[in-house]
Design an enzyme around this catalytic site. Sequence first.
Site, PDB file in Angstrom:
ATOM      1  N   HIS A   1     -22.375  57.764   1.315  1.00 60.40           N
ATOM      2  CA  HIS A   1     -21.992  58.285   2.626  1.00 60.40           C
ATOM      3  C   HIS A   1     -22.781  57.534   3.696  1.00 60.40           C
ATOM      4  O   HIS A   1     -24.003  57.689   3.802  1.00 60.40           O
ATOM      5  CB  HIS A   1     -22.315  59.775   2.736  1.00 60.40           C
TER       6      HIS A   1
ATOM      7  N   MET B   1     -26.168  65.659  -0.091  1.00 59.95           N
ATOM      8  CA  MET B   1     -25.815  66.982   0.404  1.00 59.95           C
ATOM      9  C   MET B   1     -24.341  67.276   0.140  1.00 59.95           C
ATOM     10  O   MET B   1     -23.524  66.360   0.128  1.00 59.95           O
ATOM     11  CB  MET B   1     -26.086  67.006   1.915  1.00 59.95           C
TER      12      MET B   1
ATOM     13  N   SER C   1     -25.430  60.234  -1.394  1.00 60.50           N
ATOM     14  CA  SER C   1     -25.484  60.535   0.036  1.00 60.50           C
ATOM     15  C   SER C   1     -26.949  60.545   0.469  1.00 60.50           C
ATOM     16  O   SER C   1     -27.634  59.546   0.295  1.00 60.50           O
ATOM     17  CB  SER C   1     -24.788  61.868   0.328  1.00 60.50           C
ATOM     18  N   THR C   2     -27.450  61.667   0.960  1.00 71.47           N
ATOM     19  CA  THR C   2     -28.814  61.756   1.464  1.00 71.47           C
ATOM     20  C   THR C   2     -29.823  61.295   0.415  1.00 71.47           C
ATOM     21  O   THR C   2     -29.851  61.813  -0.692  1.00 71.47           O
ATOM     22  CB  THR C   2     -29.136  63.219   1.872  1.00 71.47           C
TER      23      THR C   2
ATOM     24  N   ASP D   1     -19.466  66.586  -2.735  1.00 69.93           N
ATOM     25  CA  ASP D   1     -18.602  65.423  -2.936  1.00 69.93           C
ATOM     26  C   ASP D   1     -18.904  64.785  -4.289  1.00 69.93           C
ATOM     27  O   ASP D   1     -20.056  64.637  -4.678  1.00 69.93           O
ATOM     28  CB  ASP D   1     -18.825  64.414  -1.802  1.00 69.93           C
TER      29      ASP D   1
END
Length: 189
Positions: free
Chosen positions: A33, A126, A5-6, A129
């Site tokens: 993401h 973040m 993600s991030t 997940d």
Amino acid sequence: MIGSSTGGPQALTSLVAKIAPVFDRAPVLITQHMPPTFTTILAEHLARASGRPAHEGIDGELIVPGTIYLAPGGRHMAITRKGGQPAIAINDGPLVNFCRPAVDPLFSSAAQIWGSAILSVILTGMGSDGMHGAEAIVAAGGSCIAQDEASSVVWGMPGAAANAGVCAAVLPLDMIGPKIVRLFAGEKQ
């Protein structure tokens, strides 16, 4: 299997460049993401970095070694069987861990199809997940590597997996690629 993600696009680009020896033996499936359209661009970057074909997964597409499959932005990607062969399943199901695409549907479905033949990697991001999907992979006999806190932009996702005790290793980003190559060459966890 890779989830991020991030900070993930940069981490993914770095990682796929280092695992070239693995591509002939295994497909690489990624959930990052991202909203729609951005994943098309990310796939192009991953193809350049790896020197291998990379594209958004297409519903019903058979999965073959040597290819990078990226979950389309805004849609979940999972693994199913089509004519007995592993195939991509794309869906617009509800958010999972507040995300779509989410890592858990990819990891959990892969555990049902490939069991102990899975190596999962959870990179910077973040939230949590990927943790439940990694638990399913490990329960099926596969393994999980997480990016360490110092090299992560955000240590939520890899930290959740590490703290759940499902990781065979927690490594700096620059050591994950070489570890994957060694594992595919026969090194034990």
